[in-house]
Motif scaffolding. Structure first.
Motif, PDB file in Angstrom:
ATOM      1  N   LEU A 178       0.816  -1.001  -0.017  1.00  0.00           N
ATOM      2  CA  LEU A 178      -0.161   0.078   0.191  1.00  0.00           C
ATOM      3  C   LEU A 178       1.115   1.106   0.048  1.00  0.00           C
ATOM      4  N   LEU A 179       1.935   1.200   0.542  1.00  0.00           N
ATOM      5  CA  LEU A 179       2.617   2.785   0.575  1.00  0.00           C
ATOM      6  C   LEU A 179       3.814   2.658   0.140  1.00  0.00           C
ATOM      7  N   SER A 180       4.465   1.370  -0.612  1.00  0.00           N
ATOM      8  CA  SER A 180       6.169   1.643  -1.051  1.00  0.00           C
ATOM      9  C   SER A 180       6.295   1.503  -2.239  1.00  0.00           C
ATOM     10  N   PRO A 181       6.833   3.578  -2.722  1.00  0.00           N
ATOM     11  CA  PRO A 181       7.012   3.685  -3.830  1.00  0.00           C
ATOM     12  C   PRO A 181       7.642   2.609  -4.311  1.00  0.00           C
ATOM     13  N   TRP A 182       8.720   2.200  -4.167  1.00  0.00           N
ATOM     14  CA  TRP A 182       9.058   0.670  -5.180  1.00  0.00           C
ATOM     15  C   TRP A 182       8.352  -0.543  -5.653  1.00  0.00           C
ATOM     16  N   THR A 183       7.145   0.090  -6.527  1.00  0.00           N
ATOM     17  CA  THR A 183       6.214  -0.945  -6.555  1.00  0.00           C
ATOM     18  C   THR A 183       6.722  -1.802  -7.994  1.00  0.00           C
ATOM     19  N   CYS A 184       6.722  -2.855  -7.912  1.00  0.00           N
ATOM     20  CA  CYS A 184       7.585  -3.782  -8.609  1.00  0.00           C
ATOM     21  C   CYS A 184       6.163  -4.497  -9.280  1.00  0.00           C
ATOM     22  N   GLY A 185       5.163  -4.413  -9.639  1.00  0.00           N
ATOM     23  CA  GLY A 185       4.337  -6.110 -10.008  1.00  0.00           C
ATOM     24  C   GLY A 185       4.006  -7.011  -8.837  1.00  0.00           C
ATOM     25  N   ALA A 186       4.108  -7.986  -9.314  1.00  0.00           N
ATOM     26  CA  ALA A 186       4.086  -9.436  -9.260  1.00  0.00           C
ATOM     27  C   ALA A 186       5.502  -8.954  -8.232  1.00  0.00           C
ATOM     28  N   HIS A 187       6.340  -8.769  -8.310  1.00  0.00           N
ATOM     29  CA  HIS A 187       8.069  -8.556  -7.595  1.00  0.00           C
ATOM     30  C   HIS A 187       7.763  -7.350  -6.369  1.00  0.00           C
ATOM     31  N   THR A 188       6.963  -7.277  -6.218  1.00  0.00           N
ATOM     32  CA  THR A 188       6.591  -6.210  -4.779  1.00  0.00           C
ATOM     33  C   THR A 188       6.919  -7.145  -3.632  1.00  0.00           C
ATOM     34  N   GLU A 189       5.562  -7.836  -3.704  1.00  0.00           N
ATOM     35  CA  GLU A 189       5.670  -8.948  -2.884  1.00  0.00           C
ATOM     36  C   GLU A 189       6.891  -9.486  -1.894  1.00  0.00           C
ATOM     37  N   ILE A 190       7.142 -10.091  -3.085  1.00  0.00           N
ATOM     38  CA  ILE A 190       8.957 -10.958  -3.062  1.00  0.00           C
ATOM     39  C   ILE A 190      10.126  -9.890  -2.238  1.00  0.00           C
ATOM     40  N   LEU A 191       9.949  -8.738  -3.149  1.00  0.00           N
ATOM     41  CA  LEU A 191      11.011  -7.106  -2.599  1.00  0.00           C
ATOM     42  C   LEU A 191      10.051  -7.376  -0.646  1.00  0.00           C
ATOM     43  N   ALA A 192       8.898  -6.653  -0.657  1.00  0.00           N
ATOM     44  CA  ALA A 192       8.139  -7.296   0.958  1.00  0.00           C
ATOM     45  C   ALA A 192       9.409  -7.292   2.020  1.00  0.00           C
ATOM     46  N   GLU A 193       8.915  -9.256   1.364  1.00  0.00           N
ATOM     47  CA  GLU A 193       9.673 -10.115   2.029  1.00  0.00           C
ATOM     48  C   GLU A 193      11.059  -9.725   2.225  1.00  0.00           C
ATOM     49  N   ARG A 194      11.478  -9.428   1.320  1.00  0.00           N
ATOM     50  CA  ARG A 194      13.127  -9.996   2.089  1.00  0.00           C
ATOM     51  C   ARG A 194      13.339  -8.213   2.812  1.00  0.00           C
TER      52      ARG A 194
ATOM     53  N   LEU B 281      18.363  -1.205  -1.566  1.00  0.00           N
ATOM     54  CA  LEU B 281      18.235  -1.869  -2.032  1.00  0.00           C
ATOM     55  C   LEU B 281      19.657  -3.502  -2.326  1.00  0.00           C
ATOM     56  N   TYR B 282      20.722  -2.413  -2.365  1.00  0.00           N
ATOM     57  CA  TYR B 282      22.001  -3.318  -2.895  1.00  0.00           C
ATOM     58  C   TYR B 282      21.482  -4.880  -1.324  1.00  0.00           C
ATOM     59  N   ARG B 283      21.239  -3.954  -0.096  1.00  0.00           N
ATOM     60  CA  ARG B 283      21.086  -5.144   1.097  1.00  0.00           C
ATOM     61  C   ARG B 283      19.741  -5.763   1.038  1.00  0.00           C
ATOM     62  N   LEU B 284      19.331  -5.301   0.057  1.00  0.00           N
ATOM     63  CA  LEU B 284      17.676  -6.342   0.277  1.00  0.00           C
ATOM     64  C   LEU B 284      18.094  -7.705  -0.501  1.00  0.00           C
ATOM     65  N   HIS B 285      19.135  -7.596  -1.556  1.00  0.00           N
ATOM     66  CA  HIS B 285      19.865  -8.820  -2.529  1.00  0.00           C
ATOM     67  C   HIS B 285      21.423  -8.964  -2.512  1.00  0.00           C
ATOM     68  N   ILE B 286      21.309  -9.249  -0.812  1.00  0.00           N
ATOM     69  CA  ILE B 286      22.178 -10.711   0.247  1.00  0.00           C
ATOM     70  C   ILE B 286      21.656 -10.431   1.335  1.00  0.00           C
ATOM     71  N   PRO B 287      22.341 -11.597   1.956  1.00  0.00           N
ATOM     72  CA  PRO B 287      21.945 -12.515   3.283  1.00  0.00           C
ATOM     73  C   PRO B 287      21.766 -10.765   4.513  1.00  0.00           C
ATOM     74  N   PRO B 288      20.534 -11.138   5.164  1.00  0.00           N
ATOM     75  CA  PRO B 288      19.591 -12.048   5.550  1.00  0.00           C
ATOM     76  C   PRO B 288      18.987 -12.147   4.429  1.00  0.00           C
ATOM     77  N   ALA B 289      18.779 -10.581   3.838  1.00  0.00           N
ATOM     78  CA  ALA B 289      17.306 -10.304   2.977  1.00  0.00           C
ATOM     79  C   ALA B 289      17.336 -11.488   1.774  1.00  0.00           C
ATOM     80  N   LEU B 290      18.118 -11.637   1.340  1.00  0.00           N
ATOM     81  CA  LEU B 290      17.733 -12.608   0.291  1.00  0.00           C
ATOM     82  C   LEU B 290      18.526 -14.331   0.799  1.00  0.00           C
ATOM     83  N   THR B 291      17.776 -15.231   0.907  1.00  0.00           N
ATOM     84  CA  THR B 291      17.628 -16.127   1.218  1.00  0.00           C
ATOM     85  C   THR B 291      18.373 -17.402  -0.075  1.00  0.00           C
ATOM     86  N   GLU B 292      18.192 -18.537   0.023  1.00  0.00           N
ATOM     87  CA  GLU B 292      18.126 -19.344  -0.419  1.00  0.00           C
ATOM     88  C   GLU B 292      17.168 -19.811  -1.009  1.00  0.00           C
ATOM     89  N   ASN B 293      16.024 -20.162   0.315  1.00  0.00           N
ATOM     90  CA  ASN B 293      15.081 -20.412  -0.515  1.00  0.00           C
ATOM     91  C   ASN B 293      13.666 -19.127  -0.684  1.00  0.00           C
TER      92      ASN B 293
END
Length: 1156
Positions: free
Chosen positions: A885-901, A938-950
């Motif tokens: 609802l609030l993030s300016p970084w809208t990524c379509g279907a990818h937004t939920e994945i970004l939120a989880e990270r 954004l960088y930190r969202l794509h390295i551990p612990p935000a980005l996991t093997e699963n």
């Protein structure tokens, strides 16, 4: 929605309906004006007509009618909105269906054609056809309502229709239980909107459709700050709902009292369940919101009144309330009133307030018998108790069922707590002497208290066993002895009480009348005080029902060391230090045992300040075990919610006290503009029952009244104190002077009848006057309090408590909100107004899960004992909804994945919960951060612990190399000139390294898999941007550069490792192991064919420097962003997003249950 077939009259109604489909037996009609683009005027007129008519005439846009061939009778049989009837006289029809939507009504029509149309042709008799259709439709209705609670309502059919309308109009999940509904008007200024009021377990909802305009209001109960009845020039009585920003008035012609009671109950239950769960679990019947009905709320209100009126344990559940009459021997007649029967008690209250009340614990009851029914004694029963008294009740309706249920509960009580009779005392002896006996206490006799020698005191001091006698006889007060006249007054009081016992009874089952209230107001004799406290509070029942319980608690709790015991030890020597009983270890040890045992019994309360003062006074007049049960009675039922973390109960009563001041002392209230100043003084009056601010010999008389009349006695005495000092208070110049006036007055309240010497007051230092201050006798003050302010009933006080509890709880919420914002505002660039709205959305997200989530430890995340910033926390699913609802970084279907990270990144302590501070700091970077801060996030969202093997998106189609390995790092610019990115990147990396804070922890480098995910996020962010094409071209260039950087670095690291093994020379600082000329590697990799290839990595500096080379990317990340539009959108769509998620979760269940 299917309807029970009923005939409707149609002559003029045909002008309001248009037939759309018809068959041999059924007709599908549409309401005129609905679904017609050009018929706007007719639609508005019809809609206005529908809105102003009552519930029996409300109609839906579509309906299906049953028409039997050869008959003029039509029947409506199905609907999705409401039942419809025609207007006027003429032919009759039976409707089978109504609907708010064409889709729903078509589904009903298709079902009829497939399942009934061919079957009906075999019937010859038209009555058989009508009966068959009716039976089928009724079966469908029963099937639809089998899983609902509609059958619990008084009118299941109408309630079922309201359920369907409520669900269609507000689109709540099924877990949002509708409690009741009413026809009413919602006022906007002077303009009324006629519509429907729906009261559900979590929301107040209003719907209106008038003159083509639809109005929907949804007010969560947790947002209600004030609920009151008001009047205006236009209306004599309305209900006003006040939230943080708005006031809304509702009026209705009927049921206003009922509507207000239901609203009050729902607001109270919901606020206590969601905001005050510290004590709400003591009310287990309403812990499951989906099961709450209107009857439950009415039963709860009646239960609370019953427990408050008779001051019974909160576990008691009222089973029956019956009008009856009780034989009162003192008046030689039957007194009309009501019998209240609960699990363990039978109680009686006269219709005339104060005339007579009786409390009969079933433990005391020997038998319950029916007597012969006569004209003089209709439907009588006799209840016999162990003290050889009998109570005769007459005029009982359903006597058979009542007696049967009473006998069943009597049997259960005696089985749970076996009764041991004691016949060693003669009845005559009891009646002729001041000694009286409670059959409930075994060997506890009420009479002369034995004096104990100092030697026996020393022996008891060495023992850990509870003391067997009160402390007052053991430690008489020092000072000048009282004159003989005062001792004779004490004897006169004992004689009066003994006469009263002979006539009204001497046990807990005594008749309680106005006469005993007058005796209590005079002051209970010291020899009888502790025992009467036990009877009036019914602590005597707990004492007899739990033999050995206190001793066991003492054994278990002694020797334990924790925060509570440390607090108790700190306050032991502050408890009545002026009394000789607490100037030695004997009294201190008894006080320690009682307080520690209670903290062990009730760890939720544990120990609170002021409990030590109250307990020390109880020990002066009662045995140690009796004092323990008196403390239980005070803390758990007579002063509910007083002794806990936030003392909510005391604050509620302070708020009630302020309203009583405005009502009874308006001049004082007008002078004291802010009554909260008085509240700071009077809080101790309620917490310590005046014991801490009044001389002890006077304050115990107040405690006498409290144990007999409950909190009402404290209210009226507080008003009497303020009235006595009103003239001085009105002339006071400031709050400090007002405090001095009250303290001096209270310090000079004396007890002329007290047999012991006076004890100094805690506030003696306030009254060091040059002139003697006039003395007030406590008996006169108490008498004035009853005469002038004793008209407040228990029911009125409970109503005021319910009203002000809402205000107090919301006051705590406002304090939490202000403190959280005060901490967060200096740390972010978001405006305070935006932060306030963000906090409201954050809190509402927490509440949405509490509304409809299954009860469990995860749902109970509101902990008032935690720091303000941590009281509300959200989990990953709730964070994802807010992120969408609030993030300016809208990524379509990818937004939920970004939120989880993002959630994994912010969850530092990995407890799966996130507080408001972390949530806002992340949003602040997205909206107001510099470009390097955004890229770093954004960088930190794509390295551990935000980005996991699963990670859900780990199997990316971009995992393969985007470009072949050998590519020059010189590309063309938009105007065709070559651009040497090597030099730009080298310079930028050097500048970034210089600017980098040396104390900042260096982030790990990004692997190829992580980099591909990073690129995918960037591509998704640019979708639907106005500069989409330029951004795609720029990111393609940057991605190519970074891939080449990583590959060159990979070859360079491999060569460097091999060179080190051969002790080759290290590269000079001027050389760059990454940026090398194309085709001229730093070392000849082919010389080491067997060496494993190095790891592909890029750093944050590489990525940031590469992005800075493209102006379109710089513009994208540095363009100003406004959060206000997102906030407005979130306020509108927050509920819908939660409902959509819950419907998705329920879809697999539906598929499993419907394999077809």
């Amino acid at each position: 929605m299917w309807l029970k077939p009923e005939e409707v009259l149609l002559k003029n109604a045909l002008k309001l309906w248009v037939t759309q489909k018809s068959s041999c037996y059924f007709v599908l009609q549409r309401r005129r004006g609905h679904g017609e683009g050009g018929a706007r005027l007719s639609g508005r007129l019809v809609g206005a007509l529908d809105a102003v008519l009552d519930s029996n005439a409300r109609v839906a846009p579509f309906r299906i009618l049953l028409q039997v061939p050869g008959s003029q009778v039509y029947s409506p049989i199905a609907s999705g909105e409401s039942c419809a009837e025609g207007y006027g006289l003429g032919c009759g029809l039976r409707g089978v269906a109504l609907s708010a939507t064409l889709e729903e009504i078509n589904q009903h029509w298709d079902w009829l054609e497939q399942n009934l149309l061919h079957t009906l042709s075999v019937f010859d008799n038209k009555d058989d056809i009508a009966s068959f259709v009716k039976g089928k439709v009724k079966a469908l209705i029963a099937e639809e309502t089998s899983s609902r609670l509609a059958e619990q309502e008084e009118e299941p059919e109408k309630f079922r229709e309201a359920l369907v309308k409520f669900a269609a109009r507000f689109n709540f999940p099924e877990a949002e239980k509708l409690v009741t509904y009413y026809s009413c008007c919602c006022w906007k200024g002077r303009v009324p909107r006629q519509g429907w009021l729906y009261l559900s377990i979590n929301h107040l909802c209003f719907y209106s459709f008038f003159l083509g305009k639809e109005l929907k209001l949804v007010v969560p109960w947790v947002d209600v700050q004030k609920l009151e009845r008001t009047s205006s020039v236009f209306l004599t009585d309305t209900i006003r709902i006040t939230t943080q920003n708005k006031e809304r008035d509702f009026s209705m012609f009927l049921n206003l009292d009922e509507v207000f009671r239901v609203m009050e109950q729902l607001a109270d239950v919901t606020l206590r369940r969601l905001l005050d769960n510290e004590v709400f679990d003591l009310d287990p019947d309403l812990q499951e919101p989906s099961q709450i009905t209107k009857r439950d709320l009415e039963a709860r209100a009646q239960n609370e009144f019953f427990r408050a009126f008779f001051r019974l344990p909160r576990r008691e559940k009222l089973r029956a309330v019956v009008d009856c009459a009780l034989w009162t021997p003192f008046s030689r007649c039957h007194t009309a009133g009501r019998m209240f029967a609960s699990d363990s008690y039978v109680c009686f209250a006269s219709r005339e307030d104060g005339r007579c009340t009786v409390v009969l614990p079933l433990r005391e009851v020997v038998s319950i018998e029916k007597m012969e029914d006569t004209s003089l004694l209709p439907n009588p029963i006799i209840v016999s108790i162990r003290s050889k008294m009998a109570f005769q009740f007459i005029e009982l309706r359903d006597r058979e069922g009542l007696v049967e249920s009473l006998l069943a509960r009597l049997k259960q009580v005696h089985a749970d707590h076996p009764v041991h009779y004691d016949t060693s005392t003669s009845d005559d002896g009891d009646m002729m002497t001041p000694v009286f006996y409670s059959s409930m206490c075994g060997d506890h006799r009420f009479g002369d208290l034995e004096m104990v020698s100092p030697q026996s005191s020393e022996e008891n001091e060495k023992s850990l066993l509870p003391r067997p006698e009160p402390l007052t006889p053991v430690f008489p007060q020092s000072g000048s002895p009282r004159p003989d006249s005062r001792l004779s007054r004490e004897q006169i009081k004992i004689s009066l009480w003994n006469d009263h016992f002979a006539e009204y009874g001497r046990t807990v089952c005594m008749f309680r009348t106005e006469k005993i209230r007058k005796l209590v107001a005079m002051g209970i004799p010291e020899a009888l005080r502790g025992r009467l406290w036990l009877l009036f509070s019914d602590a005597v029942t707990d004492l007899a029902s739990h033999p050995g319980y206190y001793g066991k608690l003492v054994e278990e709790s002694l020797g334990q060391c924790c925060l509570v015991t440390e607090e108790i030890e700190r306050d032991l020597h502050r408890s009545l230090p002026e009394h000789p009983a607490f100037q030695n270890e004997t009294g201190i040890a008894a006080l320690r045992r009682v307080l520690t045992a209670y903290a062990h019994r009730n760890p939720r309360i544990g120990y609170c300040q002021s409990m030590n003062i109250l307990t020390s006074v109880l020990l002066l007049y009662a045995k140690e075990e009796e004092a323990f049960w008196l403390l239980v009675a005070v803390c758990e039922r007579m002063l509910p919610d007083y002794f806990n973390h936030r003392v909510i109960g005391a604050q509620v009563d302070q708020s009630v006290f302020e309203e009583l001041i405005r009502e009874h002392l308006p001049e004082l209230a007008e002078h004291m503009n802010d009554l909260s100043a008085l509240a700071s003084v009077s809080l101790s009056w309620f917490l310590t029952l005046f014991l801490s601010i009044m001389p002890l010999e006077s304050a115990v008389n107040v405690v006498d009244c409290f144990f007999y009349d409950g909190i009402k006695a404290i209210f009226q005495l507080g008003l009497a104190v303020l009235e006595a000092t009103a003239e001085e208070l009105c002339s006071s110049k400031d709050d400090g002077q007002a405090l001095m006036i009250l303290s001096r007055f209270l310090d000079h309240i004396k007890n002329e009848d007290s047999p012991g010497p006076p004890i100094g007051s805690h506030h003696a230092f306030f009254s060091d006057d040059q002139e003697p201050y006039p003395v007030t006798d406590i008996a006169d003050l108490i008498r004035d309090s009853y005469e002038k302010f004793g008209d407040q009933s228990v029911e009125q006080i409970e109503h005021l408590r319910c009203k002000h509890r809402i205000r107090v709880l919301q006051g705590h919420e406002d304090t939490t909100r202000q403190n959280v914002l005060r901490v967060v505002i200096p740390e972010v660039l978001l405006s305070p107004e935006d932060l306030e709205e963000l906090y409201d959305l954050f809190k509402r997200e927490h509440m949405l899960s509490c509304y409809w989530a299954q009860p469990g430890p995860v749902a109970l995340r509101h902990d008032p004992s935690r720091p303000y910033a941590e009281q509300y926390r959200i989990d990953a699913q709730q964070f994802t909804r807010l992120f969408l609802l609030l993030s300016p970084w809208t990524c379509g279907a990818h937004t939920e994945i970004l939120a989880e990270r993002t959630f994994r990144l912010l969850d530092d302590n990995m407890d799966q919960l996130l507080e408001f501070r972390a949530f806002v700091s992340c949003l602040d970077i997205m909206y107001n951060g510099e470009m390097n801060e955004k890229i770093k996030l954004l960088y930190r969202l794509h390295i551990p612990p935000a980005l996991t093997e699963n990670d859900r998106d780990s199997q990316s189609p971009l995992k393969n190399p985007l470009l072949p390995a050998p590519r020059p790092l010189v590309l063309g610019s938009p105007n065709g000139d070559p651009v040497d990115y090597q030099k730009q990147l080298k310079q930028m990396i050097r500048d970034l390294a210089k600017d980098k804070d040396k104390t900042e922890k260096e982030l790990p480098k990004m692997s190829q898999r992580e980099f591909i995910q990073f690129c995918k996020t960037l591509y998704s962010m640019f979708h639907e941007d106005p500069e989409e094409n330029n951004l795609y071209q720029a990111i393609a260039t940057v991605t190519t550069l970074l891939l080449q950087i990583g590959e060159v670095g990979q070859r360079g690291s491999s060569s460097q490792e091999c060179a080190e093994e051969l002790q080759g020379p290290a590269p000079s600082p001027e050389q760059d192991s990454v940026f090398v000329e194309p085709g001229k590697p730093a070392q000849d990799a082919r010389a080491f064919p067997n060496v494993a290839e190095g790891v592909w990595t890029v750093s944050l500096e590489h990525i940031l420097a590469s992005l800075l080379t493209e102006q379109s990317l710089v513009n994208f990340f540095e363009k100003p962003l406004d959060i206000k539009s997102k906030l407005e959108n979130a306020k509108i769509n927050q509920y819908g997003l939660k409902t959509l998620e819950m419907s998705r979760q329920s879809q697999p269940e539906l598929k499993l249950s419907n394999p077809q």
